[in-house]
Write an enzyme that holds these catalytic residues in place. Structure first.
Site, PDB file in Angstrom:
ATOM      1  N   HIS A 167       0.839  -1.199   0.000  1.00 22.36           N
ATOM      2  CA  HIS A 167       0.000   0.000   0.000  1.00 22.36           C
ATOM      3  C   HIS A 167       0.876   1.253   0.000  1.00 22.36           C
ATOM      4  O   HIS A 167       0.627   2.204  -0.769  1.00 22.36           O
ATOM      5  CB  HIS A 167      -0.888  -0.036   1.251  1.00 22.36           C
ATOM      6  CG  HIS A 167      -1.727   1.177   1.461  1.00 22.36           C
ATOM      7  ND1 HIS A 167      -3.077   1.218   1.184  1.00 22.36           N
ATOM      8  CD2 HIS A 167      -1.418   2.418   1.939  1.00 22.36           C
ATOM      9  CE1 HIS A 167      -3.560   2.408   1.470  1.00 22.36           C
ATOM     10  NE2 HIS A 167      -2.568   3.162   1.936  1.00 22.36           N
ATOM     11  N   GLU A 168       1.911   1.256   0.841  1.00 24.65           N
ATOM     12  CA  GLU A 168       2.785   2.431   0.923  1.00 24.65           C
ATOM     13  C   GLU A 168       3.616   2.605  -0.349  1.00 24.65           C
ATOM     14  O   GLU A 168       3.882   3.726  -0.778  1.00 24.65           O
ATOM     15  CB  GLU A 168       3.692   2.327   2.155  1.00 24.65           C
ATOM     16  CG  GLU A 168       2.947   2.297   3.478  1.00 24.65           C
ATOM     17  CD  GLU A 168       1.944   3.433   3.603  1.00 24.65           C
ATOM     18  OE1 GLU A 168       2.258   4.553   3.171  1.00 24.65           O
ATOM     19  OE2 GLU A 168       0.834   3.198   4.125  1.00 24.65           O
ATOM     20  N   HIS A 171       1.931   4.631  -2.929  1.00 26.91           N
ATOM     21  CA  HIS A 171       2.070   6.074  -2.760  1.00 26.91           C
ATOM     22  C   HIS A 171       3.416   6.555  -3.311  1.00 26.91           C
ATOM     23  O   HIS A 171       3.521   7.655  -3.856  1.00 26.91           O
ATOM     24  CB  HIS A 171       1.958   6.442  -1.284  1.00 26.91           C
ATOM     25  CG  HIS A 171       0.591   6.268  -0.713  1.00 26.91           C
ATOM     26  ND1 HIS A 171      -0.545   6.751  -1.328  1.00 26.91           N
ATOM     27  CD2 HIS A 171       0.152   5.666   0.432  1.00 26.91           C
ATOM     28  CE1 HIS A 171      -1.614   6.456  -0.593  1.00 26.91           C
ATOM     29  NE2 HIS A 171      -1.213   5.797   0.477  1.00 26.91           N
ATOM     30  N   GLU A 244      -6.724   6.523  -1.032  1.00 27.45           N
ATOM     31  CA  GLU A 244      -6.573   5.303  -0.240  1.00 27.45           C
ATOM     32  C   GLU A 244      -7.142   4.077  -0.962  1.00 27.45           C
ATOM     33  O   GLU A 244      -6.586   2.990  -0.894  1.00 27.45           O
ATOM     34  CB  GLU A 244      -7.244   5.470   1.124  1.00 27.45           C
ATOM     35  CG  GLU A 244      -6.503   6.428   2.051  1.00 27.45           C
ATOM     36  CD  GLU A 244      -5.033   6.079   2.191  1.00 27.45           C
ATOM     37  OE1 GLU A 244      -4.712   4.936   2.522  1.00 27.45           O
ATOM     38  OE2 GLU A 244      -4.205   6.970   1.945  1.00 27.45           O
TER      39      GLU A 244
END
Length: 639
Positions: A167-168, A171, A244
């Protein structure tokens, strides 16, 4: 939605964000102007003088907000993502750590880095935070940092930790980090106005002369600042919630399954601490976190509700399941390492089976373009297989700041005895005889490493290399350039290694790219496109006629008729350096077409050699279009 469409949306979101904050600042300026006019009773001034006062007050207000925002962003940018992690109490995780939970975290980060084709970021642990959370920060992938809480390490199993880190990484790859830092800077600038207003109020205590007008202006600045912060936080929350969902979906692509990230989200929902952080600075990074770091109303929530995030990933999810998990974990909190053992996800490194040394791979240009910054399920498995096939001694030295430098120089050391002697002399003069001797020994050992494993080894070593003193990094960059040109020739691997190291180390040292990127179109960058495609056509094609055919096939996809003549530059690969600032500035659709043409040229004969794969991935990395490992069979076990 592919990478190029995501990039377009991020840019659109950035422009919208700037517009919304500009409107907020204009509203603040109007309030301050009105307070000055009323407080100092300037209503009866001649229009020209009144306009002058308004212009001066407006300019001072905007300069103060802008200066505070720019200073805040500059400070955040100057320290890279690591500064943000350290401000929240982050402790750096050494590359060569032997602690089981930290080693597991490092392994996960390295695997996802290779799968996503981005530099290994700095890794931090927020040791004082028992909740489950994480964030990524930085101005660019080269100076990025990933931080996780101690609670995440203790409570999440390996699959769940992969989901969070994936997930990170989304980004990192999609450019969200830069937008996050801009958000922090803009909010700080607006808040600075409220601080000035408070100081003006304090300054009027005990003073009678002009106290009332100054107090009124101070109150106006205070109110305007906090109202601006109110709306700024609304904007921040809205922007964050939109991203998100995308990051959750990307995590599934990075880690090949949904159970990891959904398991992490369920543990956040089911454990008492959830994702709430204790740090007093959590407000600054709330929009960057994996889960809500603060308990906020739905208006200010920077993340969608947990049940909603889980249901998007797993449509069969029943929210009643969370109640049962909460009761079970109240009796016995989960242990990530214990779950790993039960699931067979332990840290044992088993040797990979020996496979034939495949030197050619078949690729489909459309599939390569679709995989840009979007690892498929197989990408993660290939990345793990690549790491498994790099001999452990090489990985150990690549992970240590004291041994990584001679390892990098060893990769550039030539096989030809005369050239190697000259390179040894260069190293001895620049870095001393001991390091030159160590690089010579590394070159002997690395000569047995399969070519397809060299750049992944460099990726692993970049994290430790980044920790060397800045003055030494500058010296290393010069040495890399000299070593690759000792014999007057520049191989594909030498170019790939030197360009990647130069870009990544330069960004670490300067927190900016080696050259200013210019917005460009394919038509405007026509000459640079011809140079790039012509140069790539020279690699891997056996004769001039096939070189021209490969060039024409790629050029026809991006350049209008008549296609310019095949014109390979006399300098060879070095000529590509002038193209990066121009072509990196292409808009998403144009860059997508360019990447398609690159793959078409290099794979024109139907297959790509390891050398061509290295060049393609390097070119795409320099264009900020990271391509995951293409095929596992091109990365055989060491002999």
């Amino acid at each position: 939605m592919n990478f190029f469409e995501r990039q377009r949306r991020v840019r659109t979101l950035s422009r919208r964000l700037v517009l919304l904050f500009a409107l907020a600042v204009i509203g603040i300026v109007i309030v301050v102007d009105a307070a000055v006019i009323v407080g100092f009773q300037l209503q009866d001034l001649p229009v020209a003088q009144l306009l002058t006062v308004v212009a001066v007050v407006s300019a001072l207000t905007m300069v103060m907000i802008g200066a505070a925002s720019l200073i805040r962003m500059a400070l955040l940018r100057s320290g890279g993502g690591g500064r943000v992690a350290q401000q929240l109490g982050g402790v750096y995780v050494p590359e060569d750590t032997t602690d089981p939970s930290l080693r597991r975290l490092r392994n996960v980060v390295e695997e996802i880095s290779i799968a996503s084709a981005v530099p290994v970021p700095e890794v931090y642990v927020l040791e004082q935070e028992s909740a489950i959370n994480a964030f990524a920060a930085g101005w660019s992938p080269a100076d990025a940092a990933v931080a996780v809480t101690r609670g995440a390490l203790d409570r999440l199993n390996r699959d769940e930790l992969q989901g969070v880190i994936g997930h990170e990484f989304s980004h990192v790859v999609n450019g969200d980090m830069r937008l996050n830092l801009r958000l922090m800077g803009l909010l700080f600038g607006i808040l600075a106005l409220a601080v000035v207003g408070r100081l003006m109020l304090y300054s009027t205590r005990g003073s009678r002369k002009n106290a009332a007008p100054i107090a009124l202006v101070g109150i106006a600045a205070l109110v305007a600042g906090y109202v601006g912060v109110f709306f700024g936080r609304l904007i921040k929350a809205a922007v964050s919630r939109q991203r998100e969902y995308l990051a959750d979906a990307s995590a599934v692509q990075y880690t090949r399954q949904t159970s990891g990230i959904t398991g992490a989200l369920k543990k956040i929902a089911g454990l008492p601490g959830g994702s709430r952080l204790a740090s007093g600075k959590v407000e600054d990074v709330s929009h960057m976190l994996f889960g809500d770091g603060l308990k906020l109303s739905s208006w200010f929530a920077t993340h969608p509700p947990l049940p909603e995030r889980i249901r998007v990933l797993d449509p069969a999810f029943d929210p009643a399941e969370l109640q049962a998990l909460t009761q079970r974990w109240a009796m016995e909190p989960p242990s990530g390492l214990a779950e790993d053992q039960a699931l067979g996800l332990g840290p044992v490194r088993e040797p990979a089976p020996v496979q034939p040394a495949a030197r050619h791979v078949r690729v489909d240009p459309d599939q390569v373009v679709a995989s840009v910054a979007t690892p498929e399920p197989d990408s993660y498995r290939r990345a793990a297989a690549i790491l498994d096939r790099i001999p452990e001694p090489f990985l150990t030295r690549a992970r240590h700041p004291d041994t990584v430098v001679p390892l990098m120089f060893g990769l550039l050391t030539a096989a030809d005895p005369d050239t190697r002697e000259e390179q040894h002399t260069t190293l001895a003069v620049r870095h001393g005889v001991p390091l030159a001797d160590a690089a010579w020994s590394e070159a002997e050992a690395l000569s047995r490493l399969h070519p397809a494993l060299r750049l992944p080894l460099v990726q692993v070593g970049f994290s430790a290399l980044r920790r060397r003193p800045l003055a030494e990094l500058e010296l290393i960059l010069g040495t890399v350039s000299d070593l690759s040109r000792v014999d007057g020739q520049l191989s594909v691997f030498e170019y790939c290694l030197s360009r990647l190291l130069h870009r990544e180390l330069y960004e670490v040292m300067n927190h900016a790219g080696p050259a200013r990127v210019r917005r460009q179109t394919l038509a405007g960058g026509r000459a640079h496109v011809v140079t790039l495609l012509s140069t790539l056509a020279l690699v891997g094609q056996p004769d001039p006629e096939r070189e021209r055919a490969a060039y024409r096939a790629g050029a026809a996809l991006v350049l209008p008729e008549p296609v310019p003549e095949f014109a390979p530059p006399g300098q060879g690969l070095v000529a590509l350096d002038a193209t990066w600032p121009e072509l990196d500035g292409l808009a998403g659709p144009d860059k997508q077409r360019l990447v398609t043409s690159l793959v078409t040229v290099i794979s024109h004969d139907g297959v790509m050699t390891v050398e061509e794969v290295e060049l393609l991935r390097t070119v795409c990395a320099l264009l900020h279009c990271p391509v995951p490992p293409l095929v596992e069979t091109s990365v055989p076990s060491p002999a």
